[in-house]
Design a protein around this motif. Structure first.
Motif, PDB file in Angstrom:
ATOM      1  N   MET A   1       0.830  -1.194   0.000  1.00  0.00           N
ATOM      2  CA  MET A   1       0.000   0.000   0.000  1.00  0.00           C
ATOM      3  C   MET A   1       0.872   1.254   0.000  1.00  0.00           C
ATOM      4  SD  MET A   1      -3.037  -0.926   2.678  1.00  0.00           S
ATOM      5  CE  MET A   1      -4.145  -2.291   2.398  1.00  0.00           C
ATOM      6  N   TYR A   2       0.322   2.324  -0.577  1.00  0.00           N
ATOM      7  CA  TYR A   2       1.088   3.558  -0.737  1.00  0.00           C
ATOM      8  C   TYR A   2       1.525   4.140   0.607  1.00  0.00           C
ATOM      9  CZ  TYR A   2       2.204   8.364  -1.971  1.00  0.00           C
ATOM     10  OH  TYR A   2       2.837   9.570  -2.117  1.00  0.00           O
ATOM     11  N   TRP A   3       0.616   4.159   1.584  1.00  0.00           N
ATOM     12  CA  TRP A   3       0.950   4.772   2.868  1.00  0.00           C
ATOM     13  C   TRP A   3       2.070   4.016   3.575  1.00  0.00           C
ATOM     14  CZ3 TRP A   3       0.668   2.449   7.644  1.00  0.00           C
ATOM     15  CH2 TRP A   3      -0.063   1.253   7.735  1.00  0.00           C
ATOM     16  N   LYS A   4       2.122   2.694   3.380  1.00  0.00           N
ATOM     17  CA  LYS A   4       3.192   1.905   3.991  1.00  0.00           C
ATOM     18  C   LYS A   4       4.543   2.234   3.364  1.00  0.00           C
ATOM     19  CE  LYS A   4       0.542  -2.112   5.552  1.00  0.00           C
ATOM     20  NZ  LYS A   4       0.396  -3.593   5.466  1.00  0.00           N
TER      21      LYS A   4
ATOM     22  N   LYS B   1       7.641  15.114   5.135  1.00  0.00           N
ATOM     23  CA  LYS B   1       6.701  14.999   4.013  1.00  0.00           C
ATOM     24  C   LYS B   1       6.198  13.563   3.860  1.00  0.00           C
ATOM     25  CE  LYS B   1       8.606  18.894   1.393  1.00  0.00           C
ATOM     26  NZ  LYS B   1       9.305  19.319   0.146  1.00  0.00           N
ATOM     27  N   CYS B   2       7.084  12.606   4.061  1.00  0.00           N
ATOM     28  CA  CYS B   2       6.678  11.201   3.933  1.00  0.00           C
ATOM     29  C   CYS B   2       5.700  10.798   5.035  1.00  0.00           C
ATOM     30  CB  CYS B   2       7.908  10.298   3.977  1.00  0.00           C
ATOM     31  SG  CYS B   2       8.911  10.345   2.476  1.00  0.00           S
ATOM     32  N   PHE B   3       5.990  11.198   6.258  1.00  0.00           N
ATOM     33  CA  PHE B   3       5.098  10.833   7.366  1.00  0.00           C
ATOM     34  C   PHE B   3       3.748  11.534   7.246  1.00  0.00           C
ATOM     35  CE2 PHE B   3       9.202  10.030   9.830  1.00  0.00           C
ATOM     36  CZ  PHE B   3       9.146   8.662   9.600  1.00  0.00           C
ATOM     37  N   GLU B   4       3.750  12.776   6.779  1.00  0.00           N
ATOM     38  CA  GLU B   4       2.481  13.472   6.547  1.00  0.00           C
ATOM     39  C   GLU B   4       1.664  12.743   5.487  1.00  0.00           C
ATOM     40  OE1 GLU B   4       3.761  17.401   5.537  1.00  0.00           O
ATOM     41  OE2 GLU B   4       3.519  18.156   7.588  1.00  0.00           O
ATOM     42  N   SER B   5       2.339  12.280   4.445  1.00  0.00           N
ATOM     43  CA  SER B   5       1.662  11.535   3.387  1.00  0.00           C
ATOM     44  C   SER B   5       1.118  10.213   3.918  1.00  0.00           C
ATOM     45  CB  SER B   5       2.634  11.278   2.229  1.00  0.00           C
ATOM     46  OG  SER B   5       2.030  10.510   1.215  1.00  0.00           O
ATOM     47  N   ALA B   6       1.899   9.559   4.780  1.00  0.00           N
ATOM     48  CA  ALA B   6       1.453   8.290   5.363  1.00  0.00           C
ATOM     49  C   ALA B   6       0.196   8.490   6.205  1.00  0.00           C
ATOM     50  CB  ALA B   6       2.574   7.686   6.208  1.00  0.00           C
ATOM     51  N   VAL B   7       0.178   9.557   7.003  1.00  0.00           N
ATOM     52  CA  VAL B   7      -0.997   9.854   7.836  1.00  0.00           C
ATOM     53  C   VAL B   7      -2.214  10.141   6.964  1.00  0.00           C
ATOM     54  CG1 VAL B   7      -1.997  11.533   9.440  1.00  0.00           C
ATOM     55  CG2 VAL B   7       0.328  10.675   9.818  1.00  0.00           C
TER      56      VAL B   7
ATOM     57  N   ALA C   1      -3.494   0.687  13.907  1.00  0.00           N
ATOM     58  CA  ALA C   1      -2.081   0.516  14.244  1.00  0.00           C
ATOM     59  C   ALA C   1      -1.191   1.287  13.275  1.00  0.00           C
ATOM     60  CB  ALA C   1      -1.717  -0.966  14.241  1.00  0.00           C
ATOM     61  N   GLY C   2      -1.540   1.249  11.986  1.00  0.00           N
ATOM     62  CA  GLY C   2      -0.748   1.968  10.992  1.00  0.00           C
ATOM     63  C   GLY C   2      -0.836   3.470  11.169  1.00  0.00           C
ATOM     64  N   LEU C   3      -2.018   3.954  11.493  1.00  0.00           N
ATOM     65  CA  LEU C   3      -2.203   5.390  11.694  1.00  0.00           C
ATOM     66  C   LEU C   3      -1.469   5.854  12.946  1.00  0.00           C
ATOM     67  CD1 LEU C   3      -3.507   7.952  10.683  1.00  0.00           C
ATOM     68  CD2 LEU C   3      -5.597   7.337  11.918  1.00  0.00           C
ATOM     69  N   GLU C   4      -1.528   5.044  14.006  1.00  0.00           N
ATOM     70  CA  GLU C   4      -0.817   5.400  15.236  1.00  0.00           C
ATOM     71  C   GLU C   4       0.685   5.457  14.993  1.00  0.00           C
ATOM     72  OE1 GLU C   4       1.349   5.238  18.889  1.00  0.00           O
ATOM     73  OE2 GLU C   4       1.346   3.632  17.395  1.00  0.00           O
ATOM     74  N   LYS C   5       1.206   4.497  14.244  1.00  0.00           N
ATOM     75  CA  LYS C   5       2.641   4.468  13.961  1.00  0.00           C
ATOM     76  C   LYS C   5       3.056   5.670  13.118  1.00  0.00           C
ATOM     77  CE  LYS C   5       4.512   0.506  13.218  1.00  0.00           C
ATOM     78  NZ  LYS C   5       4.943  -0.790  12.593  1.00  0.00           N
ATOM     79  N   SER C   6       2.232   6.023  12.144  1.00  0.00           N
ATOM     80  CA  SER C   6       2.537   7.174  11.290  1.00  0.00           C
ATOM     81  C   SER C   6       2.531   8.466  12.102  1.00  0.00           C
ATOM     82  CB  SER C   6       1.524   7.263  10.145  1.00  0.00           C
ATOM     83  OG  SER C   6       1.560   6.099   9.336  1.00  0.00           O
ATOM     84  N   LEU C   7       1.544   8.607  12.986  1.00  0.00           N
ATOM     85  CA  LEU C   7       1.467   9.798  13.841  1.00  0.00           C
ATOM     86  C   LEU C   7       2.631   9.846  14.824  1.00  0.00           C
ATOM     87  CD1 LEU C   7      -2.370   9.794  14.545  1.00  0.00           C
ATOM     88  CD2 LEU C   7      -1.101  11.645  13.433  1.00  0.00           C
ATOM     89  N   PHE C   8       3.022   8.689  15.328  1.00  0.00           N
ATOM     90  CA  PHE C   8       4.144   8.621  16.262  1.00  0.00           C
ATOM     91  C   PHE C   8       5.422   9.140  15.607  1.00  0.00           C
ATOM     92  CE2 PHE C   8       7.887   6.161  17.609  1.00  0.00           C
ATOM     93  CZ  PHE C   8       7.978   6.562  18.935  1.00  0.00           C
ATOM     94  N   PHE C   9       5.731   8.642  14.420  1.00  0.00           N
ATOM     95  CA  PHE C   9       6.957   9.072  13.741  1.00  0.00           C
ATOM     96  C   PHE C   9       6.855  10.511  13.231  1.00  0.00           C
ATOM     97  CE2 PHE C   9       7.852   4.464  13.476  1.00  0.00           C
ATOM     98  CZ  PHE C   9       9.160   4.481  13.944  1.00  0.00           C
TER      99      PHE C   9
END
Length: 225
Positions: A1-4, A24-30, A39-47
């Motif tokens: 997936m793109y966000w991953k 920019k990458c983490f903003e895109s992931a969120v 879990a993916g959203l929490e990890k993206s927000l964490f980083f």
């Protein structure tokens, strides 16, 4: 997936200390992570929070961790909040309890002030300077009273919220005067205050005899003002 893919790229940029690219990458992931992937959203927000912290945008970092703290039970965001928040829930900026109290008081009062404004923010440096000067004056008076030193945290917050700080409702920029003349303002009406009007403090006296009185040289020299 793109966000991953964006999350993976962001972590590599973060490791390489390329913070803007990581951001920019983490903003895109969120933005692209599906809401079903807690879990993916929490990890993206964490980083994203980690990156913002390293960029010096500490309040934004804390906001990210707060957004992610309830997404999963074992949230890393909660640990970051505990490590980097003071007793008011704000990002730790000082080890001084008095400084923390001051920041909390200013924050609570600014929140109240912004609610009176359509823009919900300062519209000029002049406005910002005036409002912060007003709050500094109130804070200094509270410290001199010594009352807050014995309050619990709950009592302090309630006390800070209840302070009757009087803010100007006029456009601060419109009060600029190139002649450097002192302009008195009725903060309630947002109009220029005449010396022959009744004082807006409610004393029933003329403004010139009350809050707008001229301090005599003798009083200034003796300090009895």
């Amino acid at each position: 997936m793109y966000w991953k893919k964006e999350l993976k790229k962001g972590k590599q940029f973060l490791a390489d200390k390329e913070l803007i690219k990581a951001l920019k990458c983490f903003e895109s992931a969120v933005n692209n992570c599906p809401v079903t992937s807690a879990a993916g959203l929490e990890k993206s927000l964490f980083f994203l929070g980690i990156t913002l912290k390293r960029l010096g945008r500490t309040e934004s970092a804390l906001r990210c961790w707060h957004m992610g703290k309830h997404l999963i039970s074992e949230s890393k965001s909660r640990r970051m909040i505990r490590e980097h928040s003071n007793r008011y829930g704000m990002y730790v900026q000082t080890e001084s309890e008095q400084d923390e109290d001051k920041i909390a008081f200013i924050s609570l009062q600014l929140e109240r002030y912004f609610k009176t404004k359509k823009a919900q923010r300062f519209c000029s440096e002049a406005e910002r300077d005036v409002i912060l000067d007003i709050l500094q004056t109130y804070w200094s008076e509270m410290l001199s009273d010594g009352e807050i030193h014995h309050f619990s945290l709950d009592e302090k917050i309630r006390f800070f919220r209840e302070q009757p700080v009087v803010f100007p409702v006029a456009d601060i920029d419109s009060l600029r005067n190139p002649s450097n003349e002192i302009i008195y303002t009725d903060f309630e009406k947002g109009t220029r205050q005449s010396m022959t009007d009744l004082c807006p403090c409610g004393s029933g006296m003329l403004f010139s005899q009350c809050c707008g009185r001229i301090i005599s040289p003798i009083e200034l020299e003796s300090g009895k003002i």
